[in-house]
Design a protein around this motif. Structure first.
Motif, PDB file in Angstrom:
ATOM      1  N   ASN A 158       0.792  -1.097  -0.058  1.00 37.79           N
ATOM      2  CA  ASN A 158       0.099  -0.055   0.055  1.00 37.79           C
ATOM      3  C   ASN A 158       1.070   1.249  -0.071  1.00 37.79           C
ATOM      4  N   ASP A 159       0.921   1.848  -1.228  1.00 35.37           N
ATOM      5  CA  ASP A 159       1.885   3.126  -1.229  1.00 35.37           C
ATOM      6  C   ASP A 159       0.975   4.360  -0.883  1.00 35.37           C
ATOM      7  N   TRP A 160       1.229   4.764   0.274  1.00 34.59           N
ATOM      8  CA  TRP A 160       0.406   6.046   0.919  1.00 34.59           C
ATOM      9  C   TRP A 160       0.890   7.286  -0.006  1.00 34.59           C
ATOM     10  N   SER A 161       0.129   7.953  -0.113  1.00 34.20           N
ATOM     11  CA  SER A 161       0.258   9.292  -1.230  1.00 34.20           C
ATOM     12  C   SER A 161      -0.583  10.581  -0.448  1.00 34.20           C
ATOM     13  N   LEU A 162       0.091  11.502  -0.892  1.00 36.45           N
ATOM     14  CA  LEU A 162      -0.444  12.861  -0.350  1.00 36.45           C
ATOM     15  C   LEU A 162      -0.755  13.721  -1.493  1.00 36.45           C
ATOM     16  N   ARG A 163      -1.968  13.444  -1.975  1.00 38.71           N
ATOM     17  CA  ARG A 163      -2.231  13.958  -3.571  1.00 38.71           C
ATOM     18  C   ARG A 163      -2.220  15.621  -3.589  1.00 38.71           C
ATOM     19  N   ALA A 164      -2.397  16.295  -2.514  1.00 36.93           N
ATOM     20  CA  ALA A 164      -2.363  17.911  -2.506  1.00 36.93           C
ATOM     21  C   ALA A 164      -0.859  18.000  -2.768  1.00 36.93           C
ATOM     22  N   LEU A 165       0.130  17.445  -2.551  1.00 33.45           N
ATOM     23  CA  LEU A 165       1.501  17.721  -2.623  1.00 33.45           C
ATOM     24  C   LEU A 165       2.014  17.054  -3.978  1.00 33.45           C
ATOM     25  N   ALA A 166       1.462  16.112  -4.484  1.00 31.75           N
ATOM     26  CA  ALA A 166       2.162  15.219  -5.339  1.00 31.75           C
ATOM     27  C   ALA A 166       2.178  15.885  -6.754  1.00 31.75           C
ATOM     28  N   GLY A 167       1.304  16.627  -7.262  1.00 24.99           N
ATOM     29  CA  GLY A 167       1.256  17.407  -8.527  1.00 24.99           C
ATOM     30  C   GLY A 167       2.577  18.545  -8.633  1.00 24.99           C
ATOM     31  N   LEU A 168       2.516  19.227  -7.493  1.00 20.57           N
ATOM     32  CA  LEU A 168       3.492  20.320  -7.336  1.00 20.57           C
ATOM     33  C   LEU A 168       4.975  19.761  -7.384  1.00 20.57           C
ATOM     34  N   GLU A 169       4.998  18.733  -6.665  1.00 22.00           N
ATOM     35  CA  GLU A 169       6.398  17.878  -6.745  1.00 22.00           C
ATOM     36  C   GLU A 169       6.697  17.411  -8.122  1.00 22.00           C
ATOM     37  N   MET A 170       5.698  16.861  -8.754  1.00 19.46           N
ATOM     38  CA  MET A 170       5.962  16.476 -10.093  1.00 19.46           C
ATOM     39  C   MET A 170       6.497  17.494 -10.824  1.00 19.46           C
ATOM     40  N   LYS A 171       5.880  18.715 -11.001  1.00 20.74           N
ATOM     41  CA  LYS A 171       6.321  19.746 -11.630  1.00 20.74           C
ATOM     42  C   LYS A 171       7.701  20.315 -11.529  1.00 20.74           C
ATOM     43  N   THR A 172       8.205  20.305 -10.324  1.00 20.94           N
ATOM     44  CA  THR A 172       9.441  20.622 -10.054  1.00 20.94           C
ATOM     45  C   THR A 172      10.510  19.622 -10.904  1.00 20.94           C
ATOM     46  N   GLY A 173      10.362  18.666 -11.260  1.00 22.98           N
ATOM     47  CA  GLY A 173      10.881  17.636 -12.128  1.00 22.98           C
ATOM     48  C   GLY A 173      11.882  16.823 -11.353  1.00 22.98           C
TER      49      GLY A 173
END
Lengths: 314, 314
Positions: A158-173
Motif C-alpha cells: 500500500n503506497d501511501w500518497s498525499l495528492r495535494a503535494l504530488a502534482g506540485l512535486e512532479m512539476k519541479t522535475g
C-alpha cells in the motif's frame, strides 16, 4: 515458501516461515529477512524444506516482511492509470518509451495492520494498491531477459500518497518527497512459485480487492502492466547495482475498464468523475478511515494476507 | 569531533575518531557511525573527549564516513545554478517557494578515493560538489527553527550525475533514478563546532575547490544557499520522520559570479558556454578522468579531507 516478520521491538524484526495455510509458523535459520536475502544460496533451501510449523500465527503481530530496505524503487506500469491522470491534470509527460520509476522512502515499511500517522487531512490522503518484488543483488547492466532470475519474493504494497503535494512535486522535475510517506506491506512475502501461473510474464496476474471503510472500492487485476517486473528491474539496474533486498513496485494496479472493476486509489476514481461528470465527488481519506487490501488467487486464497490500516493524526 | 570509517570488508566499516590534524586516529566506543548516530546521547561525549590517538591514519584506507544510509535526500539550494540550468534547457519549473529536493540512492556511498564504475561515456558523466549534513532522528513536522538541533555531522559529497539521462527523467515528473548513481563522501565527517563560524545560518560558508584532471575547475563558496540546511531538514520532515543517519545534501555548490569563481559541476560550465558562446565546448568526463574536491577553511585547512576519484568502465 511464505515468509513473514514478527514484530520484536527491533527495526528488522524476526523472520518466520509460514505454513501453507498461513495459520502457523516455524522459526527461520537466520534472524531477519534482509540476512536471508543476502545469504539466499546458503539458507533458502533450508527454509523451503521446513514442514513442521509448531506455533500459531497471529497476523496482528506481523511487521512488513521487510520492515526496512536499502532501496525502494516504485514504477508506474499500468497505462490505464497513467493516461487518465495525464488527461485529468493536463500533464503531458515526456513519452520516453521507458518505464516510469521513482526512488521512494525505504527506511521503514508499515506492517499490515499499523496505523498511519499523517500531519493533516488537507494533504489529500490516498492509498495505492500495488504489487512488488524483492530482489537479490542485481549487477549493474542486467538485461530484462535475465532479470527474473533475481526475483526472490513477491509482495503486496500500500503506497501511501498525499495528492495535494504530488502534482506540485512532479512539476519541479525532482519527483516526490513530501507526497510519498512510508508505504505498508501485507504480512506474507511469497516466492513466485507459490503463485502458480498467476505469476507470469513478470506480472502478478491476481485480482487486488480494495475496500474503503467497509465498502468495495475496486478489484482490478494485476496482469496489464505495460512493463513487467523484469523490465522494471533492468531499468533500475541500468546505471547502478541493486543491493539484495531492493524492492521494486508496480505502481497503482489499474485496468482499462476501471469504470466496471473500480480502482485501487482514490485519485483514479476522482479522475473518472472529472472526466465523466466534470468534477470530483469523492473526497480523500479522513482520520479514522480504514482501507483494506487483499490479493486473490483464482481459488479464493489470499497469498499475501491482508492490509488493513487506519490513517490517524500524526 | 572528526569521525571517519575504516574499510574492513563489512558494509558499514569501522568507526574511527580522528585527531585534530587528521593524521592519527583512535578507535570509537561503538563499531559503526550508524550505531553512534542512533545512540548519540550515550556515546558522543565519550568520543568527543578522546585526546589520545595511537594510530597513524592513511586516508586511502577510508570508506565514506557513512558507507550506506537509510535515507539520502538531496536539495538544490543554489539559485545561481538552478536559474542557469533552467535558462539553458528551456525548463520553466514550477516556482513553489519551497526547496527543491529529491530522494536519492542511499544503499552505498563511495569512499573518497574509490573508482566509480559507470556503464558508458555516452551518458554525460558529471561530478557535483556539495555539502551535506547527517542528522539524528528528526520527528515528523519539526520546524526549521528547531531543525539545526538535529544536525550531528557535516560532510562533503560528490554527487555523480549522468546528464544524458537527467533531463529526460526530470520531464517524467518522477525525478531521477538512472541519472543519479551512487555518490561519494570525503573521508572525514565533522561536528558543526569544528567549522567555527564557517558553519552559520545552517550553511557551510567554506570554499569548495574542484580540480578536473589536475586543472582548477572552480572554487565557489558554500554560503549563498537560498535555503539553509535547517530549512531543508524541515522540508524533508514535513510528512515523514527522518531516521537517525539521514543525509541531507545542499545540491551543487554555485555562486552568482560563476564566470569568475568557476563551477563544481561540468553541466554548469557548459551552461555558461551555451549562454555566452552559443554552444557548449566542454565535454563530459571520459573513463580514466580524475576529479578532486576539497573544502577549505579560511586558515587553509581542509576539514573533510579530500575526494579524489576516477571514473572507470563499469
Amino acid at each position: 515458501m511464505r515468509l513473514s516478520t514478527l514484530r520484536d521491538g527491533t527495526p528488522d524484526g524476526r523472520l518466520l516461515i509460514v505454513s501453507p495455510d498461513a495459520t502457523r509458523f516455524a522459526s527461520a535459520p537466520v534472524p531477519t529477512l534482509q540476512q536471508l536475502l543476502e545469504q539466499w544460496e546458503a539458507h533458502a533451501a533450508t527454509c523451503r524444506d521446513v514442514s513442521d510449523f509448531p506455533d500459531a500465527l497471529d497476523p496482528q503481530t506481523l511487521a512488513a516482511p521487510l520492515p526496512r530496505a536499502w532501496q525502494w524503487l516504485d514504477g508506474s506500469a499500468y497505462d490505464s492509470h497513467g493516461a487518465l491522470m495525464d488527461q485529468v491534470f493536463g500533464i503531458t509527460p515526456e513519452r520516453t518509451g521507458l518505464p516510469l520509476m521513482y526512488q521512494g522512502l525505504s527506511d521503514r515499511f508499515y506492517g499490515p495492520f499499523d496505523d498511519v500517522p499523517l500531519p493533516s487531512e488537507e494533504l489529500g490522503i490516498d492509498f495505492e494498491g500495488e504489487f512488488g518484488v524483492i530482489v537479490g543483488a542485481v549487477p549493474m547492466g542486467t538485461p530484462a531477459e535475465a532479470a527474473l532470475d533475481y526475483v526472490r519474493l513477491v509482495v503486496q504494497i500500500n503506497d501511501w500518497s498525499l495528492r495535494a503535494l504530488a502534482g506540485l512535486e512532479m512539476k519541479t522535475g525532482f519527483g516526490w518527497v513530501q507526497a510519498k510517506p512510508a508505504c505498508a506491506m501485507a504480512g506474507i512475502a511469497v516466492t513466485p512459485d507459490e503463485l502458480g501461473d498467476v505469476w507470469r510474464d513478470g506480472r502478478v496476474c491476481a485480482d487486488l480487492r480494495v475496500d474503503w471503510n467497509g465498502e468495495r472500492f475496486g478489484q482490478p487485476n494485476g496482469a496489464p502492466m505495460a512493463f513487467g517486473f523484469h523490465e522494471l528491474i533492468a531499468h533500475a539496474a541500468r546505471t547502478r547495482a541493486l543491493p539484495a533486498g531492493t524492492i521494486i513496485g508496480s505502481g497503482t494496479v489499474s485496468n482499462a475498464n476501471f469504470r466496471e472493476v473500480g480502482s485501487t486509489c482514490i485519485a483514479e476514481r476522482r479522475g473518472i468523475e472529472i472526466v465523466d461528470e466534470g468534477a470530483a465527488r469523492t473526497g480523500f481519506m479522513r482520520f479514522g478511515d480504514l482501507v483494506r487490501m487483499e490479493a486473490l488467487l483464482p481459488d479464493g486464497r489470499a497469498p499475501f494476507g491482508v492490509i488493513e490500516q487506519r490513517v490517524v493524526q500524526g
